[in-house]
Write a protein that holds these residues in place. Sequence first.
Motif, PDB file in Angstrom:
ATOM      1  N   VAL A 189       0.821  -1.210   0.000  1.00 11.30           N
ATOM      2  CA  VAL A 189       0.000   0.000   0.000  1.00 11.30           C
ATOM      3  C   VAL A 189       0.860   1.267   0.000  1.00 11.30           C
ATOM      4  CG1 VAL A 189      -1.920  -1.151   1.150  1.00 11.30           C
ATOM      5  CG2 VAL A 189      -0.182   0.035   2.520  1.00 11.30           C
ATOM      6  N   ASN A 190       2.175   1.116   0.272  1.00  8.09           N
ATOM      7  CA  ASN A 190       3.079   2.264   0.225  1.00  8.09           C
ATOM      8  C   ASN A 190       3.336   2.728  -1.203  1.00  8.09           C
ATOM      9  OD1 ASN A 190       3.449   2.280   3.042  1.00  8.09           O
ATOM     10  ND2 ASN A 190       5.090   0.768   2.904  1.00  8.09           N
ATOM     11  N   LEU A 191       3.047   1.868  -2.165  1.00  4.98           N
ATOM     12  CA  LEU A 191       3.281   2.230  -3.573  1.00  4.98           C
ATOM     13  C   LEU A 191       2.098   3.056  -4.074  1.00  4.98           C
ATOM     14  CD1 LEU A 191       4.667  -1.164  -4.941  1.00  4.98           C
ATOM     15  CD2 LEU A 191       5.899   0.686  -3.809  1.00  4.98           C
ATOM     16  N   THR A 192       1.955   4.233  -3.539  1.00  6.07           N
ATOM     17  CA  THR A 192       0.768   5.059  -3.790  1.00  6.07           C
ATOM     18  C   THR A 192       0.680   5.587  -5.218  1.00  6.07           C
ATOM     19  OG1 THR A 192       1.972   6.976  -2.930  1.00  6.07           O
ATOM     20  CG2 THR A 192       0.563   5.751  -1.386  1.00  6.07           C
ATOM     21  N   LYS A 193       1.792   5.556  -5.946  1.00  7.40           N
ATOM     22  CA  LYS A 193       1.788   6.045  -7.334  1.00  7.40           C
ATOM     23  C   LYS A 193       1.579   4.923  -8.351  1.00  7.40           C
ATOM     24  CE  LYS A 193       4.716  10.071  -6.405  1.00  7.40           C
ATOM     25  NZ  LYS A 193       5.965  10.794  -6.770  1.00  7.40           N
ATOM     26  N   LEU A 194       1.383   3.717  -7.867  1.00  3.91           N
ATOM     27  CA  LEU A 194       1.244   2.566  -8.765  1.00  3.91           C
ATOM     28  C   LEU A 194       0.020   2.714  -9.663  1.00  3.91           C
ATOM     29  CD1 LEU A 194       2.746  -0.106  -9.282  1.00  3.91           C
ATOM     30  CD2 LEU A 194       1.076  -1.220  -7.797  1.00  3.91           C
ATOM     31  N   SER A 206      -7.724 -15.297  -4.174  1.00  2.00           N
ATOM     32  CA  SER A 206      -8.678 -14.191  -4.033  1.00  2.00           C
ATOM     33  C   SER A 206      -8.025 -12.907  -4.517  1.00  2.00           C
ATOM     34  CB  SER A 206      -9.130 -14.031  -2.572  1.00  2.00           C
ATOM     35  OG  SER A 206      -8.026 -13.713  -1.741  1.00  2.00           O
ATOM     36  N   PHE A 207      -8.846 -11.957  -4.852  1.00  2.57           N
ATOM     37  CA  PHE A 207      -8.378 -10.650  -5.292  1.00  2.57           C
ATOM     38  C   PHE A 207      -7.636  -9.978  -4.124  1.00  2.57           C
ATOM     39  CE2 PHE A 207      -8.595  -6.187  -6.161  1.00  2.57           C
ATOM     40  CZ  PHE A 207      -8.651  -6.054  -7.543  1.00  2.57           C
ATOM     41  N   PRO A 208      -6.344  -9.602  -4.275  1.00  2.00           N
ATOM     42  CA  PRO A 208      -5.588  -9.004  -3.164  1.00  2.00           C
ATOM     43  C   PRO A 208      -6.257  -7.723  -2.674  1.00  2.00           C
ATOM     44  CG  PRO A 208      -4.137  -9.609  -4.980  1.00  2.00           C
ATOM     45  CD  PRO A 208      -5.529  -9.717  -5.500  1.00  2.00           C
ATOM     46  N   ILE A 209      -6.779  -7.759  -1.470  1.00  2.00           N
ATOM     47  CA  ILE A 209      -7.505  -6.597  -0.949  1.00  2.00           C
ATOM     48  C   ILE A 209      -6.587  -5.399  -0.780  1.00  2.00           C
ATOM     49  CG2 ILE A 209      -7.161  -7.155   1.497  1.00  2.00           C
ATOM     50  CD1 ILE A 209     -10.151  -6.287   1.867  1.00  2.00           C
ATOM     51  N   GLU A 210      -5.274  -5.637  -0.674  1.00  2.00           N
ATOM     52  CA  GLU A 210      -4.312  -4.530  -0.560  1.00  2.00           C
ATOM     53  C   GLU A 210      -4.382  -3.608  -1.771  1.00  2.00           C
ATOM     54  OE1 GLU A 210      -3.078  -7.959   1.857  1.00  2.00           O
ATOM     55  OE2 GLU A 210      -3.476  -7.731  -0.291  1.00  2.00           O
ATOM     56  N   LEU A 211      -4.732  -4.163  -2.926  1.00  2.00           N
ATOM     57  CA  LEU A 211      -4.801  -3.343  -4.133  1.00  2.00           C
ATOM     58  C   LEU A 211      -5.914  -2.300  -4.049  1.00  2.00           C
ATOM     59  CD1 LEU A 211      -4.267  -6.003  -6.957  1.00  2.00           C
ATOM     60  CD2 LEU A 211      -2.567  -4.567  -5.840  1.00  2.00           C
ATOM     61  N   LEU A 214      -4.813   1.229  -3.318  1.00  2.00           N
ATOM     62  CA  LEU A 214      -3.963   1.944  -4.279  1.00  2.00           C
ATOM     63  C   LEU A 214      -4.869   2.669  -5.267  1.00  2.00           C
ATOM     64  CD1 LEU A 214      -1.313  -0.869  -4.802  1.00  2.00           C
ATOM     65  CD2 LEU A 214      -1.128   1.153  -3.358  1.00  2.00           C
ATOM     66  N   LEU A 215      -5.257   3.861  -4.907  1.00  2.00           N
ATOM     67  CA  LEU A 215      -6.330   4.565  -5.611  1.00  2.00           C
ATOM     68  C   LEU A 215      -5.938   5.062  -6.992  1.00  2.00           C
ATOM     69  CD1 LEU A 215      -7.856   6.578  -2.634  1.00  2.00           C
ATOM     70  CD2 LEU A 215      -8.261   4.214  -3.357  1.00  2.00           C
ATOM     71  N   ASN A 216      -4.650   5.032  -7.332  1.00  3.22           N
ATOM     72  CA  ASN A 216      -4.224   5.480  -8.656  1.00  3.22           C
ATOM     73  C   ASN A 216      -4.133   4.343  -9.673  1.00  3.22           C
ATOM     74  OD1 ASN A 216      -3.818   8.354  -8.291  1.00  3.22           O
ATOM     75  ND2 ASN A 216      -2.129   7.830  -6.928  1.00  3.22           N
ATOM     76  N   LEU A 217      -4.476   3.138  -9.254  1.00  2.00           N
ATOM     77  CA  LEU A 217      -4.395   2.000 -10.165  1.00  2.00           C
ATOM     78  C   LEU A 217      -5.322   2.185 -11.364  1.00  2.00           C
ATOM     79  CD1 LEU A 217      -4.127  -1.213  -7.979  1.00  2.00           C
ATOM     80  CD2 LEU A 217      -2.535  -0.455  -9.739  1.00  2.00           C
ATOM     81  N   GLU A 218      -4.773   1.951 -12.555  1.00  2.00           N
ATOM     82  CA  GLU A 218      -5.541   2.034 -13.795  1.00  2.00           C
ATOM     83  C   GLU A 218      -5.680   0.677 -14.477  1.00  2.00           C
ATOM     84  OE1 GLU A 218      -3.694   4.944 -16.260  1.00  2.00           O
ATOM     85  OE2 GLU A 218      -3.836   6.543 -14.776  1.00  2.00           O
ATOM     86  N   ILE A 219      -4.676  -0.196 -14.304  1.00  2.00           N
ATOM     87  CA  ILE A 219      -4.697  -1.520 -14.932  1.00  2.00           C
ATOM     88  C   ILE A 219      -4.347  -2.581 -13.900  1.00  2.00           C
ATOM     89  CG2 ILE A 219      -3.686  -3.008 -16.702  1.00  2.00           C
ATOM     90  CD1 ILE A 219      -3.010  -0.539 -18.320  1.00  2.00           C
TER      91      ILE A 219
END
Length: 529
Positions: A189-194, A206-211, A214-219
């Motif tokens: 979750v520290n990778l905030t620019k991912l 299961s779908f990694p809930i940590e993702l 990461l609110l900037n995820l596009e893909i």
Amino acid sequence: MVELQRSGRDDAPGVHFSKARTESLGGLQISRHGQEDGKPEKEAVLPVQVAGRLFFLDLGNRRQTTIPPDVFCLGDLEELHLEGNLIESIPGEIHRLKNVKVLYLNKNNIQAICEELGELKCLQSLDLSSNPLSLSSLHVISKLQALCQLRLYNVNLDEFPVQICKCLDHVELLGLSGNQLRCLPKEIVNLTKLREIYLQKNIFESFPIELCHLLNLEIIDLEQNLVSFIPEEVASLINLVKLFLAHNNLTSVPDTLHHCQKLSVLDLSNNLLHRLPPSFKEFTEMSELGLSGNSLEKFPRQICHWPSLCLIYLKNTGLQVLPTSFAKLTGMRILDLSENQFDAFPKQICPMSNLEVLSLDDNQICKNLKELHLENNCLECLPPSIGLLTHLEILNCHNNLLQTLPDSICQLRGLQELLVQNNKLFQLPGNLDSLQNLHLVLLDGNPMMDPPIEVCNQGKLAIWKYLKEKREQKLNAIKIQAWWRGLLVRKGCGPFAELQKLMKKGKKEKKGKEKGKEKPGKGAKGKKK
């Protein structure tokens, strides 16, 4: 069969739109191309430096076992390609490349990463994929503070180093496909620019809930895992554009996914889905949907509310009919309905004037189509199989590039209207007048020669008369030719006379052989003497 072709994938194993991968380096676009002939060069030759400075160097696919020492003298180098070699180790001299921003070392035999690699403070893109890396040496990567893109495909990882998550807060692309990952560390979750993460071909259940944090995820690519559950928290991914979840064990999709309003590509193919949530009709940007290989109870009407939809894959879903509202999707370009239970051509497809690829193979369609509209395209020919549409009443092909019509069109006994104006036709099938129900034929705008334009301009009756007279003339010509050939044979003239002589000669030889067989005793006595 429609081949799925999807863009926006960093590591898609299937079909790619381009053989090159383009990286962004400042304002400059740099394209990577592999050697097309597959023949590695025997030795690496450094290019001539311009004004004593070299910024780009490609030594990929040359069967190098080591990095040439001269490379480390190129202090201005910004992009270095060493992929597809036989390199086993990275020498400590790598730290001399102070300005390198892009480094490709994928597809080598590297087992450990040297500490000196961590001194490349300008490095923005690193690819170490397809190497037998040891997990213990990956901590060096955490020292690359400027890193934006990290690719570790197919390196047999069973866990992702926590230290990397803690230190590399500038990473925008993370590629971890082809490993043995079951989960991601909570520190990710520290990778905030991912913006992009590729987790294809791992063993996530299961779908990694940590993702979801990461609110900037596009893909997000989680194809070919064991995912059976998606948390409702996925709703927080408001910037998500592409989500790939094909080949998993999903039995449902959370209703909250519709909050991801920017989602334009969703692939749920080959799961265990029976329906889609009703809220899915609220998607406004969806352009591509994959549902192939799911046992759908009925057609998901929600997708008929997606005005931007242009590609949909519904192969092997058990569908029998399409809803009337499906006709609203006039922007459709690729439609795969193969391996279903349709027993008739879906008329809802007819208004889709932008359709480029339609797959209906392996259905139960009995070809009872009555109207076929193909106008305003670039068709150069019609298939001979069009003659199988025995129930066809209207064939509209005007404004195309047709040069001829197949003779099989004369098998369409129920055809009433043939609209082929504004093509490149110069003749009609000789038996077209056998279609007794055909009452409207429009040919204007074609360079007609057979029948001539002046005949075509007089209408159907004139055309029918011309075709009939031409056929009678041809029949008479054949009769006259046959009579003339017979006359030549009887008079012993021409090549037919030669044929007659050969036939007579053959008969005489046959009679001679038969006479020889009648007196075998005489021949036998001669042998005894």
